[in-house]
Design an enzyme around this catalytic site. Sequence first.
Site, mmCIF file in Angstrom:
data_model
loop_
_atom_site.group_PDB
_atom_site.id
_atom_site.type_symbol
_atom_site.label_atom_id
_atom_site.label_comp_id
_atom_site.label_asym_id
_atom_site.label_seq_id
_atom_site.Cartn_x
_atom_site.Cartn_y
_atom_site.Cartn_z
ATOM 1 N N ASP A 103 -5.974 8.689 0.607
ATOM 2 C CA ASP A 103 -5.525 7.833 1.699
ATOM 3 C C ASP A 103 -4.713 8.669 2.696
ATOM 4 O O ASP A 103 -4.520 9.876 2.512
ATOM 5 C CB ASP A 103 -4.686 6.689 1.132
ATOM 6 C CG ASP A 103 -4.801 5.409 1.949
ATOM 7 O OD1 ASP A 103 -5.094 5.490 3.158
ATOM 8 O OD2 ASP A 103 -4.587 4.323 1.380
ATOM 9 N N ASP A 118 -9.280 -0.968 7.381
ATOM 10 C CA ASP A 118 -9.632 -1.805 6.232
ATOM 11 C C ASP A 118 -10.424 -3.026 6.684
ATOM 12 O O ASP A 118 -10.165 -3.602 7.740
ATOM 13 C CB ASP A 118 -8.382 -2.261 5.496
ATOM 14 C CG ASP A 118 -7.693 -1.130 4.764
ATOM 15 O OD1 ASP A 118 -6.695 -1.409 4.081
ATOM 16 O OD2 ASP A 118 -8.141 0.027 4.870
#
Length: 623
Positions: A168, A238
């Site tokens: 991430d 996302d």
Amino acid sequence: MTPARRAAVAVGAAALLAVPVPAAHAGQRPDQGAPPSHGSNPAATPYMGWNTYYGLGAPTETEVREIADFLVGSGLKSSGYDIVWLDGGWQADDPRDGRGRLVAHPDRFPSGIPALVDYLHERGLRAGIYTDAGTYDGGETCGLGSRGHYQEDARQFAGWKVDAIKVDFLCGITEKLDPGPAFKEFGDAVAKSGRRMLLNLCNPLTDDWGIPHTPAQDAHNAYVYGPTTADSWRTGTDIAWGTPSAGQWPNVLRNMDANAWHPEAQGPGHYNDPDYLIPMRTLQDGSYELTAEESTTQLVMWAEMGSPLVIGSDPRTLPRQMIDTLRNPEIIAVDQDPLAIQGVRVATDATGDVYSKVLQGSGRRAVVLLNRSDRPAERTVDFADAGLAGKVGVRDLRARKDRGKHTGSYTVEVPAHGTAFLTLTGRDDAPGASLGVRSDASPALVRDGDRVSVFTRGADGSLRQRTGHEGRGTRGPPVSAVPRTGGSWERPSPTRTGTDASTSSSGAPTTPPTGSPTPAAGGAGGRSSADGSRTAPPSPTRTRGAGPSSPGERTDASRCAGRGPAGPRSTGRRTRRCTDGRRWPPTGRGAPTSPSAPTTTRSVPGCRTPPAPGRTGRRWAGR
């Protein structure tokens, strides 16, 4: 349906055009147009599996083992969903011990990660894990960070026999790092770890966050560094909140459209990643976040684009019909086609789109008729848009039934927010055209309306462009026999028209505006620079499905064609609150852009206090 306006079409060179190309011989230099790619290649076709984030939030060892057993017992594992991937939340509140090694949360994973990995391997599953490429900031914005520990963490994951790593960039965003160099450092560490591990990059930063950032820091430009750094890379933010929330259909379209911008970056072993599948997550009132049809549309579009298929929902909660849909072998076969060509848009109108994907074998296409609207609608594919001629056999992949042979086109009613998913089998329609030039590498032909540009590379590696109008090329014979579809396409350089010219490949990447011509290639095109020039077109080799490559041969007309993204974008900004009252993003950033845009505050595990039980909010400090 009319073909997409300005559907500039590039034909993947020697395989499609009669351009003289030197035959391969011993000692010949590699194609100057073929960019390097990440070399670990543990996923020759798009990987499949399940990830903890959207289904569990902060996972526990017991839950992960139960879902692993469910994947095996339900048949999902045998259908290909074989990676069990821990997202953020597996780590302890203080993620490192006194020696600097990562440690699992003692309450959620009392047996430790190696024991869980062994459990998965015993069942024929693979194990994935999570970290962040930024520097750990004490839990303010990420639950753990590997910056300063890349080598140690990669070796530790290898020692645990992990098979896949998700990296991430939450703390990287806070540090205002450029993701490309940071991810490259981590990828180099993985390459030296002594174990082949799949590497997935997740920089989620886009304009949706409301945080000022440079083009290089934007997720939409991960295509620039992704293929040389990892096995897959996120192409947008996302797709949904961590907790199921109503109104996510527009965000499915948003991520799909963003993923469509740079299919030329994709090929066997390296994939654009539009985020996880989120089928039929249950809302608090018992209804579903996405309907069965919308969930199937996401699966179909991800398969058409050759994306990784990673289930985000808790599969134990899914209706049997949805499990069967996820296991549909004909849908999965399109995703797993060994050419790994990304399907692209070949036609569009106000109701929806037609996507076409070249499949292995002569005259084979996977076609999606997408209905974006709120009502059922008849949708049509013109076979010429898919580069096919003659009698064309049609098979319905969702129903797994043949629909006969047809000439010219095929029409079917498509549900609201739904798809028809077809395979077409016919005769490749690729007449080719003699360009009268010699290339040392991969030539490409680009058409934008009646304007035609020819790109070739000389022996010194310089990119050459020649532009004219269809039937009136600037030099050589008229360019008239251009197939309607095929290859990839790029935006011609605005300053190089009418004459031969060397074009620059420098410049920072930019995000294409909606409706503008953008690359739409499935392995035959190159990348576009800030000035619109075409850079590094990959060679149309047999492994990429371009067919014969000797001079004068012609084959598959429809490697790809399409246009830029269209459709709704999310207007909402996301705000999440740690359980001790801190907010992410910090106050004043990430706020809604209008009074009607949602602001959501949820418990965010991974901050300095213990997580609240149950499902979690979107993008907590660990995801």
